[in-house]
Scaffold this active site. Structure first.
Site, PDB file in Angstrom:
ATOM      1  N   LYS A 204       0.840  -1.204   0.000  1.00  0.00           N
ATOM      2  CA  LYS A 204       0.000   0.000   0.000  1.00  0.00           C
ATOM      3  C   LYS A 204       0.873   1.251   0.000  1.00  0.00           C
ATOM      4  O   LYS A 204       1.579   1.512   0.965  1.00  0.00           O
ATOM      5  CB  LYS A 204      -0.913   0.051   1.227  1.00  0.00           C
ATOM      6  CG  LYS A 204      -1.925   1.197   1.115  1.00  0.00           C
ATOM      7  CD  LYS A 204      -2.639   1.480   2.416  1.00  0.00           C
ATOM      8  CE  LYS A 204      -1.919   2.511   3.258  1.00  0.00           C
ATOM      9  NZ  LYS A 204      -1.924   3.873   2.708  1.00  0.00           N
ATOM     10  N   CYS A 312      13.295  10.362   7.480  1.00  0.00           N
ATOM     11  CA  CYS A 312      13.283   9.841   8.845  1.00  0.00           C
ATOM     12  C   CYS A 312      14.661   9.907   9.476  1.00  0.00           C
ATOM     13  O   CYS A 312      14.789  10.006  10.687  1.00  0.00           O
ATOM     14  CB  CYS A 312      12.753   8.410   8.859  1.00  0.00           C
ATOM     15  SG  CYS A 312      13.445   7.412   7.544  1.00  0.00           S
ATOM     16  N   GLU A 409      10.235  14.431  16.356  1.00  0.00           N
ATOM     17  CA  GLU A 409      10.474  14.468  14.918  1.00  0.00           C
ATOM     18  C   GLU A 409       9.527  15.470  14.263  1.00  0.00           C
ATOM     19  O   GLU A 409       8.312  15.380  14.410  1.00  0.00           O
ATOM     20  CB  GLU A 409      10.246  13.075  14.326  1.00  0.00           C
ATOM     21  CG  GLU A 409      10.574  12.993  12.868  1.00  0.00           C
ATOM     22  CD  GLU A 409      10.453  11.577  12.316  1.00  0.00           C
ATOM     23  OE1 GLU A 409       9.471  10.897  12.647  1.00  0.00           O
ATOM     24  OE2 GLU A 409      11.343  11.166  11.551  1.00  0.00           O
TER      25      GLU A 409
END
Lengths: 502, 316
Positions: A204, A312, A409
């Site tokens: 996905k 990331c 983050e």
């Protein structure tokens, strides 16, 4: 570590100030969109065919740089997931796991070549759909994706050499859920090792960036990969949940936020599903006073502003040794003034569009938090396009270790700058994070590099460089940045069972 | 040393049955304690339980460790991690070998305890022998698994790039309920051989060998805190073992699917690595391998540029 300064010496800058007040401007250099074919509507890629979604629902995917609709894609529901998993299971049992490994490998090689053949088209679509600068999608995302398929294609018939005294066997059907920051590359990271080890796949792509994965589905079709070996379902969080919870899935591979990663870990409790989680990060990037400063500044810029900071492993926490902090901060401020923010399809653009309205809101939220917490904010003075989602490259100084902009983050072009005096202090600060994905260190001293890279608790450590990736190089985190590795020999392990050789 | 055949129904373990007219010497019973940070406290909770063997004989007043004991043990394990993981691999190897020496030296004591806990003499001897050999096996791996699991990666850019295993940190372990000595050693050894520290819960019904093994550890130059041993009930402690935020990985060795589910759910709190060694026959050859070490390792990849100023082909 403190440097003794001669008091009498007049203040003298060793930096030649970059001149911004010239009339020099880059002329627009847009990449042609003619190389790219984007259909008006996309269905689901199940069992080698394009199938209408059971729920008959479609959702728009837009260009975040213009807010214009590019296409609409099918919203997969549970029934669609069921079909895809069934197709993947059939393909696994009847075709893929029985196929001689070298033939499996040749299919993967073929996909790699076709990605190269369609590289320009993929790059343009990636940039239109996701907002990243064409320079990055052209020179990094697409070639690295092709290389990844090339690398793992070769492993398919060599697995007996990878794990001494062990027989490797596939797990079955892998459910793979990928993020919007590197849409095609993450698809490659997931699909290539899964196929090489004999698994089949239900993948996905992210809600906001489905188009290159669907282009990849076209390539897979063109490559004549047996039906059902790769199935691609577009949709949102619910589609992802239906894959995670499907009893026919043997393995979940997820790249995305730590928050969702934890939900997945809970959701698969009590099942035999294996998981690889590649989650968030808050990388410390450390500059010592003996570092080659200009190189380090370039590395820091690349570390945090590559792909708008939607990375990331972005170097979002900068630790500068106190003695050079002023100099480094000045150079960083000078450098971000030269970054070109704007139309991602323009070949001169350094910083493209923020991927979505939602992400832009998140970044703005953190800018406000940073200011409220008392840090000093500095942003480039560049103009922003009127339409689309854009954010100026931003630097916070005087940031406290405990500040949320130093702990959480942000996933945007926002750098938090902190200072330190000693090695031990900076190690303590760098490791003081629930994350442990990546880290960086800049120094001219070899023994210091190895001391630092050894002591930093992170899965990828860059010394005198940052944000480098390669198919042969394992990537993945310590602590709450997840577990499992992608890339390299170690990237095979999450997709196999090892049994004792008799 | 053949003192094991006489058992009474009391807590006496070393009674000698001889002498009817002389004053019988009262034997000194051993207090079974727990092992935290290189010391032998009783549980802070003051609680105890009395495991019995198949004949109904009470084995000892064994510490019923609490959550607080576990937390203390994690603090000790975390404090020991830097030193232990920083030791030379060769030195770790020597210490594991020393542990094997100390275990061999107390061979009869362990056979005795295993027999009190229902093992036949032959089975007990076999278990102790295998346990010693297993320690030797992992002692040998301490400075070798790195070469097996490392790689130098041929990246396409001008960088030197390599990947090495590093210990994951503090590991909480619920040891196998059967094979109370061999199972314990089989799960601890790969964890500490790899530079991790651990907190381990001994077999609930057969806890004696675990406590005596702590005495082996204590005399083997193993730094305090590297291995911490608790006794008590998995049903009570399992959830604390897996939801402590300063534990990096958890190993569980039973097939209880409810506990397995709970562990995987709670491990999500800080994304602990969770391993279920529930299919393992600890006497089998497959129950030892470097892949057990690999489980509690993290792979770290390091990049550094390679200077290329001489241009293509200029390096040679």
């Amino acid at each position: 570590m403190a440097v003794t300064k001669k008091k009498a010496a007049p203040k003298k800058s060793n930096t030649v100030k970059l001149k911004f007040d010239t009339s020099w401007n880059y002329a627009p250099a847009p990449e042609s969109k003619s190389a790219a074919t984007i259909h008006k509507q996309y269905d689901l890629f199940i069992n080698g065919e394009w199938q209408k979604p059971s729920g008959k629902k479609y959702f728009d995917t837009i260009n975040p740089a213009t807010e214009e609709k590019l296409s609409e894609v099918a919203m997969a529901n549970e029934a669609d997931t069921n079909k895809a998993v069934t197709a993947a299971r059939n393909a696994y049992e009847k075709v893929w796991k029985k196929m001689p490994a070298k033939e499996r490998g040749k299919y993967i090689f073929r996909i790699a070549r076709m990605i190269q053949e369609k590289a320009r088209e993929l790059a343009v679509i990636e940039t239109l759909d996701g907002g990243k600068p064409i320079r990055e999608s052209r020179d990094f995302d697409v070639p690295t994706a092709a290389n990844h398929f090339f690398y793992y294609a070769g492993w398919a018939d060599k697995l007996e050499y990878a794990f001494p005294n062990r027989q490797a066997s596939p797990l079955g059907v892998a459910g793979q859920i990928i993020p919007w920051n590197f849409p095609l590359l993450m698809a490659a990271w997931k699909i290539a090792p899964a196929l090489a080890t004999g698994n089949t796949v239900v993948l996905k792509p992210a809600e906001t960036t489905p188009l290159t994965a669907l282009k990849l589905a076209e390539i897979i079709q063109e490559a004549d990969l047996p039906p059902g070996v790769v199935n691609i379902l577009t949709g949102a969080g619910e589609t992802g949940a239906s894959i995670v919870n499907h009893p026919g899935i043997d393995k979940i591979a997820f790249t995305g936020s730590t928050e969702v990663g934890k939900l997945i870990q809970r959701a698969i409790a009590g099942t035999n599903k294996k998981a690889t989680l590649e989650l968030g990060g808050k990388a410390a990037n450390i500059i010592f006073e003996d570092a080659p400063i200009d190189q380090a500044v370039e590395g820091v810029i690349n570390g945090i502003f590559f792909n708008q900071g939607h990375v990331c492993c972005a170097g979002s926490r900068l630790y500068v040794q106190e003695s050079i902090a002023k100099q480094v901060i000045r150079k960083l401020k000078d450098r971000i003034e030269t970054l070109i923010v704007g139309d991602p399809i323009d070949k001169n653009t350094d910083i493209g569009a923020i991927n979505s309205k939602q992400q832009l809101d998140t970044i703005h939220k953190y800018l406000n938090i940073g200011k409220k917490e008392g840090a000093e904010m500095y942003e480039s003075s560049c103009p922003l396009p009127r339409k689309g989602y854009f954010c100026r490259p931003t630097i916070f100084t005087n940031v406290a270790q405990s500040s949320r902009i130093a702990q959480e983050e942000i996933f945007g072009p926002v750098l938090a700058v902190l200072t330190f005096r000693t090695d031990d202090e900076v190690i303590e600060k760098a490791n003081n994070s629930p994350y442990g994905l990546s880290a960086g260190v800049w120094t001219d001293k070899g023994s210091k590099i190895f001391n630092m890279t050894k002591r930093m608790r992170a899965g990828v450590v860059w010394a005198n460089t940052f944000n480098k990736f390669d198919p042969s190089s394992p990537f993945g985190g310590y602590k709450e940045s997840g577990f499992g590795r992608e890339g390299g020999l170690h990237g095979l392990m999450p997709y196999i069972n090892l049994t004792h050789q008799s | 040393m053949s003192k094991t055949s006489v058992h009474t129904t009391s807590l006496h373990t070393n009674g000698n049955g001889t002498g009817t007219t002389e004053t019988k010497r009262l034997e000194v019973l051993k207090t079974y304690k727990i092992y935290i940070g290189g010391q032998f406290p009783r549980t802070e909770s003051g609680r105890y339980y009395i495991p019995v063997n198949n004949e109904g004989k009470k084995l000892a007043n064994v510490c019923l460790s609490s959550r607080k004991d576990f937390r203390n043990a994690v603090v000790a394990a975390r404090a020991a991690f830097g030193g232990w993981s920083g030791r030379a691999a060769f030195n770790r190897s020597q210490i594991l070998y020393r542990m094997a020496e100390m275990l061999e030296g107390r061979r009869m004591q362990f056979i005795d305890e295993l027999m009190q806990q229902d093992a036949s003499r032959a089975a007990a001897e076999k278990e102790v022998d295998l346990a010693v050999d297993r320690l030797i096996y992992y002692a040998g791996w301490c400075d070798k698994y790195q070469q097996l699991f490392s790689s130098v990666n041929p990246v396409a850019s001008s960088h030197f790039n390599f990947s090495v295993p590093e210990p994951t940190g503090v590991v909480s372990i619920i040891a196998p309920q059967q094979d109370s000595l061999l199972g314990l050693i089989s799960v601890i050894s790969p964890v500490i051989a790899g530079g991790n520290t651990c907190v381990v819960l001994a077999s609930e019904s057969k806890p004696l060998c675990a406590v005596t093994f702590a005495e082996v550890l204590n005399s083997s130059d193993l730094p305090g805190g590297v291995v911490n041993i608790l006794t008590g009930k998995p049903s009570e402690l399992a959830s604390w073992f897996v939801d402590h935020m300063d534990v990096n990985a958890t190993i569980y060795c039973e097939k209880d699917t409810d506990i397995q589910r709970m562990m995987r759910e709670k491990s999500a709190l800080n994304l602990k690595r969770v391993f279920f060694y529930d299919q393992t026959d600890w006497t089998a050859a497959e129950s030892q391998s470097p892949y057990f070490i690999f489980d509690t390792q993290e792979i770290k990849t390091t990049w550094h540029p390679v200077e290329n100023i001489a241009g293509a082909g200029g390096g040679y």
